[in-house]
Design an enzyme around this catalytic site. Sequence first.
Site, PDB file in Angstrom:
ATOM      1  N   MET A 159     -11.994  -5.522   4.149  1.00 50.05           N
ATOM      2  CA  MET A 159     -11.195  -4.609   4.978  1.00 50.05           C
ATOM      3  C   MET A 159     -11.003  -5.237   6.348  1.00 50.05           C
ATOM      4  O   MET A 159     -11.987  -5.669   6.980  1.00 50.05           O
ATOM      5  CB  MET A 159     -11.916  -3.263   5.142  1.00 50.05           C
ATOM      6  N   MET A 201     -11.502   5.137  -1.796  1.00 54.25           N
ATOM      7  CA  MET A 201     -12.224   5.435  -0.561  1.00 54.25           C
ATOM      8  C   MET A 201     -12.735   6.870  -0.676  1.00 54.25           C
ATOM      9  O   MET A 201     -12.231   7.814  -0.046  1.00 54.25           O
ATOM     10  CB  MET A 201     -11.296   5.277   0.656  1.00 54.25           C
ATOM     11  N   HIS A 230      -7.721   1.890  -4.878  1.00 54.02           N
ATOM     12  CA  HIS A 230      -8.712   1.599  -3.835  1.00 54.02           C
ATOM     13  C   HIS A 230      -9.411   2.918  -3.549  1.00 54.02           C
ATOM     14  O   HIS A 230      -8.873   3.782  -2.837  1.00 54.02           O
ATOM     15  CB  HIS A 230      -7.996   1.050  -2.590  1.00 54.02           C
ATOM     16  N   SER A 246       0.846  -1.201   0.000  1.00 54.82           N
ATOM     17  CA  SER A 246       0.000   0.000   0.000  1.00 54.82           C
ATOM     18  C   SER A 246       0.877   1.246   0.000  1.00 54.82           C
ATOM     19  O   SER A 246       1.682   1.456   0.914  1.00 54.82           O
ATOM     20  CB  SER A 246      -0.882   0.022   1.248  1.00 54.82           C
ATOM     21  N   GLY A 267      -9.019   4.472   6.202  1.00 48.69           N
ATOM     22  CA  GLY A 267      -8.619   5.862   6.389  1.00 48.69           C
ATOM     23  C   GLY A 267      -7.195   6.054   6.837  1.00 48.69           C
ATOM     24  O   GLY A 267      -6.633   7.138   6.676  1.00 48.69           O
ATOM     25  N   ASP A 279      -4.047   3.883  -2.237  1.00 48.96           N
ATOM     26  CA  ASP A 279      -5.165   4.224  -1.346  1.00 48.96           C
ATOM     27  C   ASP A 279      -5.613   5.648  -1.625  1.00 48.96           C
ATOM     28  O   ASP A 279      -4.972   6.610  -1.186  1.00 48.96           O
ATOM     29  CB  ASP A 279      -4.741   4.072   0.116  1.00 48.96           C
ATOM     30  N   MET A 327      -7.980   8.587  -1.075  1.00 45.31           N
ATOM     31  CA  MET A 327      -8.866   9.058  -0.004  1.00 45.31           C
ATOM     32  C   MET A 327      -9.267  10.513  -0.275  1.00 45.31           C
ATOM     33  O   MET A 327      -8.428  11.322  -0.677  1.00 45.31           O
ATOM     34  CB  MET A 327      -8.145   8.964   1.341  1.00 45.31           C
ATOM     35  N   HIS A 356      -0.793  -0.921  -4.709  1.00 43.34           N
ATOM     36  CA  HIS A 356      -2.108  -0.574  -4.142  1.00 43.34           C
ATOM     37  C   HIS A 356      -2.109   0.910  -3.787  1.00 43.34           C
ATOM     38  O   HIS A 356      -1.367   1.352  -2.898  1.00 43.34           O
ATOM     39  CB  HIS A 356      -2.337  -1.425  -2.888  1.00 43.34           C
ATOM     40  N   ASP A 394      -7.069  -6.204   3.533  1.00 47.09           N
ATOM     41  CA  ASP A 394      -6.449  -4.888   3.526  1.00 47.09           C
ATOM     42  C   ASP A 394      -6.553  -4.262   4.920  1.00 47.09           C
ATOM     43  O   ASP A 394      -7.635  -3.926   5.376  1.00 47.09           O
ATOM     44  CB  ASP A 394      -7.182  -4.007   2.492  1.00 47.09           C
TER      45      ASP A 394
HETATM   46  C1  DX5 Z   1      -6.649   1.787   4.871  1.00 43.80           C
HETATM   47  C2  DX5 Z   1      -6.074   1.348   3.520  1.00 43.80           C
HETATM   48  C3  DX5 Z   1      -5.064   0.248   3.655  1.00 43.80           C
HETATM   49  C4  DX5 Z   1      -3.865   0.636   4.537  1.00 43.80           C
HETATM   50  C5  DX5 Z   1      -3.031  -0.599   4.805  1.00 43.80           C
HETATM   51  O1  DX5 Z   1      -7.748   2.641   4.653  1.00 43.80           O
HETATM   52  O2  DX5 Z   1      -7.098   0.906   2.654  1.00 43.80           O
HETATM   53  O3  DX5 Z   1      -4.610  -0.132   2.345  1.00 43.80           O
HETATM   54  O4  DX5 Z   1      -3.082   1.603   3.873  1.00 43.80           O
HETATM   55  O5  DX5 Z   1      -1.954  -0.201   5.637  1.00 43.80           O
HETATM   56  P1  DX5 Z   1      -1.406  -1.206   6.756  1.00 43.80           P
HETATM   57  O6  DX5 Z   1      -0.969  -2.443   6.030  1.00 43.80           O
HETATM   58  O7  DX5 Z   1      -0.247  -0.436   7.378  1.00 43.80           O
HETATM   59  O8  DX5 Z   1      -2.532  -1.471   7.698  1.00 43.80           O
HETATM   60 ZN    ZN Z   2      -6.389   0.037   0.743  1.00 39.60          ZN
END
Ligand code: DX5
Ligand code: ZN
Length: 225
Positions: A138, A69, A67, A9, A143, A36, A38, A34, A176
């Site tokens: 998840m 979000m 991903h 990620s 977040g 993220d 947001m 990946h 994740d």
């Molecule tokens: C959280 C993300 C994850 C997160 C994973 O909202 O979707 O992808 O970055 O990070 P770790 O592996 O550190 O929990």
């Molecule tokens: Zn993610």
Amino acid sequence: MPRIEIAPSMLSADFARLGEEVAAIEAAGADRVHWDVMDGQFVPNLTFGPMVVAATRPHSTLPFEAHLMVLAADNLLGEYIAAGCERIVVHPEACPHLHRTLGNIAAQGAKPAVALNPATPLTAVEHVLHMVDMVMVMTVNPGFGGQRYIAEMEPKIRALRDTITARGLAVDIEVDGGIAPATVAQVAAAGANVYVAGNAVFRDPRGYAAPIDELRAGGAAGYAD
Ligand code: DX5
Ligand code: ZN
């Protein structure tokens, strides 16, 4: 057994060197990148716009997955596909017209996928399971990186794998959040085969290859159909 895949990620990467970071995780053996995404509304943080993702695209040959979000997934998904993401992961919690959204992703030539927050039941995706190449469970509340793994998600992963098998579908299960060498055996035993890892990869003092290798080995050893 589906192929075990490791998806670092980028939320835990060095934001000042993202191009170098995608190249480094590829060299360290990662299978996909990946992102993220947001929006500061669906989840508290605000992260990577499509232009940032596009800027790193030339620095890696790995598949990119976004991903999303975000509240406005329908408005944004095309930009992340254009930025070089081959897979778009959306949240049913933010997509009132999920069937149409997944169809739009496929129509634009990308792989549709869905992500379920911890409290969201599998029934949210049972009528679109045939439309996706992956379901993400998840294992933290979205977040943030570096959160604690939520073990209560294991029965959900197992029920999802059993449903996929019963329906004869070729759908990957991605987990994740809080995934690390210490937790990968549990999610693999429940039937997950794609592991997102942020802190476990980017914060390992041994470098990126060691945790990626351990996640892959732990997943393969622990995987149960
Ligand atoms: C959280 C993300 C994850 C997160 C994973 O909202 O979707 O992808 O970055 O990070 P770790 O592996 O550190 O929990
Ligand atoms: Zn993610």
